[in-house]
Scaffold this motif. Structure first.
Motif, PDB file in Angstrom:
ATOM      1  N   MET A  92       3.446 -13.994 -37.708  1.00 39.50           N
ATOM      2  CA  MET A  92       3.182 -12.949 -36.716  1.00 39.50           C
ATOM      3  C   MET A  92       3.626 -13.434 -35.345  1.00 39.50           C
ATOM      4  O   MET A  92       3.583 -14.628 -35.056  1.00 39.50           O
ATOM      5  CB  MET A  92       1.713 -12.541 -36.718  1.00 39.50           C
ATOM      6  CG  MET A  92       0.751 -13.668 -36.564  1.00 39.50           C
ATOM      7  SD  MET A  92      -0.961 -13.139 -36.727  1.00 39.50           S
ATOM      8  CE  MET A  92      -1.752 -14.740 -36.556  1.00 39.50           C
ATOM      9  N   SER A  93       4.083 -12.496 -34.538  1.00 42.20           N
ATOM     10  CA  SER A  93       4.546 -12.844 -33.201  1.00 42.20           C
ATOM     11  C   SER A  93       4.414 -11.635 -32.290  1.00 42.20           C
ATOM     12  O   SER A  93       4.504 -10.496 -32.743  1.00 42.20           O
ATOM     13  CB  SER A  93       6.015 -13.289 -33.250  1.00 42.20           C
ATOM     14  OG  SER A  93       6.489 -13.567 -31.944  1.00 42.20           O
ATOM     15  N   SER A  94       4.218 -11.904 -31.017  1.00 46.41           N
ATOM     16  CA  SER A  94       4.170 -10.814 -30.046  1.00 46.41           C
ATOM     17  C   SER A  94       5.575 -10.432 -29.596  1.00 46.41           C
ATOM     18  O   SER A  94       5.772  -9.439 -28.918  1.00 46.41           O
ATOM     19  CB  SER A  94       3.309 -11.207 -28.848  1.00 46.41           C
ATOM     20  OG  SER A  94       3.767 -12.425 -28.325  1.00 46.41           O
ATOM     21  N   GLU A  95       6.566 -11.243 -29.984  1.00 44.34           N
ATOM     22  CA  GLU A  95       7.950 -10.983 -29.588  1.00 44.34           C
ATOM     23  C   GLU A  95       8.750 -10.440 -30.776  1.00 44.34           C
ATOM     24  O   GLU A  95       8.765 -11.046 -31.837  1.00 44.34           O
ATOM     25  CB  GLU A  95       8.600 -12.271 -29.084  1.00 44.34           C
ATOM     26  CG  GLU A  95       7.895 -12.841 -27.870  1.00 44.34           C
ATOM     27  CD  GLU A  95       8.416 -14.212 -27.518  1.00 44.34           C
ATOM     28  OE1 GLU A  95       9.038 -14.332 -26.452  1.00 44.34           O
ATOM     29  OE2 GLU A  95       8.224 -15.138 -28.306  1.00 44.34           O
ATOM     30  N   ARG A 100      14.942 -14.195 -34.990  1.00 44.78           N
ATOM     31  CA  ARG A 100      13.759 -14.990 -35.350  1.00 44.78           C
ATOM     32  C   ARG A 100      13.134 -14.426 -36.636  1.00 44.78           C
ATOM     33  O   ARG A 100      12.771 -15.172 -37.541  1.00 44.78           O
ATOM     34  CB  ARG A 100      12.742 -14.943 -34.212  1.00 44.78           C
ATOM     35  CG  ARG A 100      11.490 -15.735 -34.505  1.00 44.78           C
ATOM     36  CD  ARG A 100      10.504 -15.640 -33.376  1.00 44.78           C
ATOM     37  NE  ARG A 100      10.980 -16.366 -32.214  1.00 44.78           N
ATOM     38  CZ  ARG A 100      10.377 -16.354 -31.021  1.00 44.78           C
ATOM     39  NH1 ARG A 100       9.285 -15.643 -30.856  1.00 44.78           N
ATOM     40  NH2 ARG A 100      10.853 -17.038 -30.025  1.00 44.78           N
ATOM     41  N   ILE A 101      13.012 -13.116 -36.693  1.00 45.31           N
ATOM     42  CA  ILE A 101      12.433 -12.466 -37.875  1.00 45.31           C
ATOM     43  C   ILE A 101      13.276 -12.805 -39.104  1.00 45.31           C
ATOM     44  O   ILE A 101      12.740 -13.204 -40.146  1.00 45.31           O
ATOM     45  CB  ILE A 101      12.351 -10.935 -37.659  1.00 45.31           C
ATOM     46  CG1 ILE A 101      11.368 -10.628 -36.518  1.00 45.31           C
ATOM     47  CG2 ILE A 101      11.941 -10.225 -38.959  1.00 45.31           C
ATOM     48  CD1 ILE A 101      11.399  -9.197 -36.017  1.00 45.31           C
ATOM     49  N   ASN A 102      14.595 -12.677 -38.981  1.00 43.19           N
ATOM     50  CA  ASN A 102      15.487 -12.979 -40.114  1.00 43.19           C
ATOM     51  C   ASN A 102      15.392 -14.426 -40.547  1.00 43.19           C
ATOM     52  O   ASN A 102      15.384 -14.716 -41.748  1.00 43.19           O
ATOM     53  CB  ASN A 102      16.938 -12.620 -39.766  1.00 43.19           C
ATOM     54  CG  ASN A 102      17.140 -11.114 -39.704  1.00 43.19           C
ATOM     55  OD1 ASN A 102      16.384 -10.355 -40.287  1.00 43.19           O
ATOM     56  ND2 ASN A 102      18.153 -10.698 -38.972  1.00 43.19           N
ATOM     57  N   GLU A 103      15.326 -15.349 -39.581  1.00 40.38           N
ATOM     58  CA  GLU A 103      15.190 -16.779 -39.912  1.00 40.38           C
ATOM     59  C   GLU A 103      13.941 -17.020 -40.754  1.00 40.38           C
ATOM     60  O   GLU A 103      13.979 -17.745 -41.741  1.00 40.38           O
ATOM     61  CB  GLU A 103      15.070 -17.616 -38.629  1.00 40.38           C
ATOM     62  CG  GLU A 103      16.367 -17.954 -37.973  1.00 40.38           C
ATOM     63  CD  GLU A 103      16.150 -18.770 -36.693  1.00 40.38           C
ATOM     64  OE1 GLU A 103      14.989 -18.956 -36.261  1.00 40.38           O
ATOM     65  OE2 GLU A 103      17.154 -19.234 -36.140  1.00 40.38           O
ATOM     66  N   CYS A 104      12.842 -16.411 -40.348  1.00 37.58           N
ATOM     67  CA  CYS A 104      11.574 -16.601 -41.062  1.00 37.58           C
ATOM     68  C   CYS A 104      11.652 -16.021 -42.468  1.00 37.58           C
ATOM     69  O   CYS A 104      11.205 -16.655 -43.432  1.00 37.58           O
ATOM     70  CB  CYS A 104      10.428 -15.962 -40.284  1.00 37.58           C
ATOM     71  SG  CYS A 104      10.046 -16.833 -38.744  1.00 37.58           S
TER      72      CYS A 104
END
Length: 131
Positions: A92-95, A100-104
């Motif tokens: 989860m992230s506020s950004e 970043r989402i794809n990396e995760c």
């Protein structure tokens, strides 16, 4: 409303966030969705808990931005572990940063959610745990 944690069918979730308010919010939402919750304030504490106790967790939900060890680094360590690699990890992230989402997700995260989490987000996670 708090649910009894001794039931066999209650999923156990490890919630990792360096922000106390965010951690409490996630804990409350999960408990309201009939989950047993253990919290950790950073990635190192989460790994200590997972390594020492061995209480089976059904899911790990972690903040992305944390000092010391990011949620991504925690995800990497979990996915590299022969013991832990099957445990679903939610980041989860506020950004909202697509790279970043794809990396995760490529590293093996179950899903990526934007903070602040809502009850509907947690209910969706709870449904995934029930599968």
């Amino acid at each position: 409303m708090d649910y009894c944690c001794e039931e066999e069918n209650v999923p156990h979730v490890l919630a990792v966030d360096d922000n106390l308010i965010d951690r409490k919010l996630v804990e409350k939402l999960l408990k309201n969705s009939s989950c047993k919750v253990t919290t950790a304030e950073n990635g190192m504490r989460a790994l200590e808990y997972l390594g020492n106790n061995g209480p089976k967790v059904n899911m790990i939900i972690t903040d992305y931005c944390m000092p010391g060890m990011t949620g991504y680094e925690l995800l990497q360590k979990i996915k590299e572990s022969s013991i832990l690699k099957e445990v679903p990890v939610v980041i989860m992230s506020s950004e909202n940063i697509p790279t970043r989402i794809n990396e995760c997700l490529e590293m093996g995260a179950q899903t990526f959610m934007l903070k602040p989490l809502k009850l509907s987000d947690v209910k969706n996670l709870r449904r995934q745990l029930a599968k």
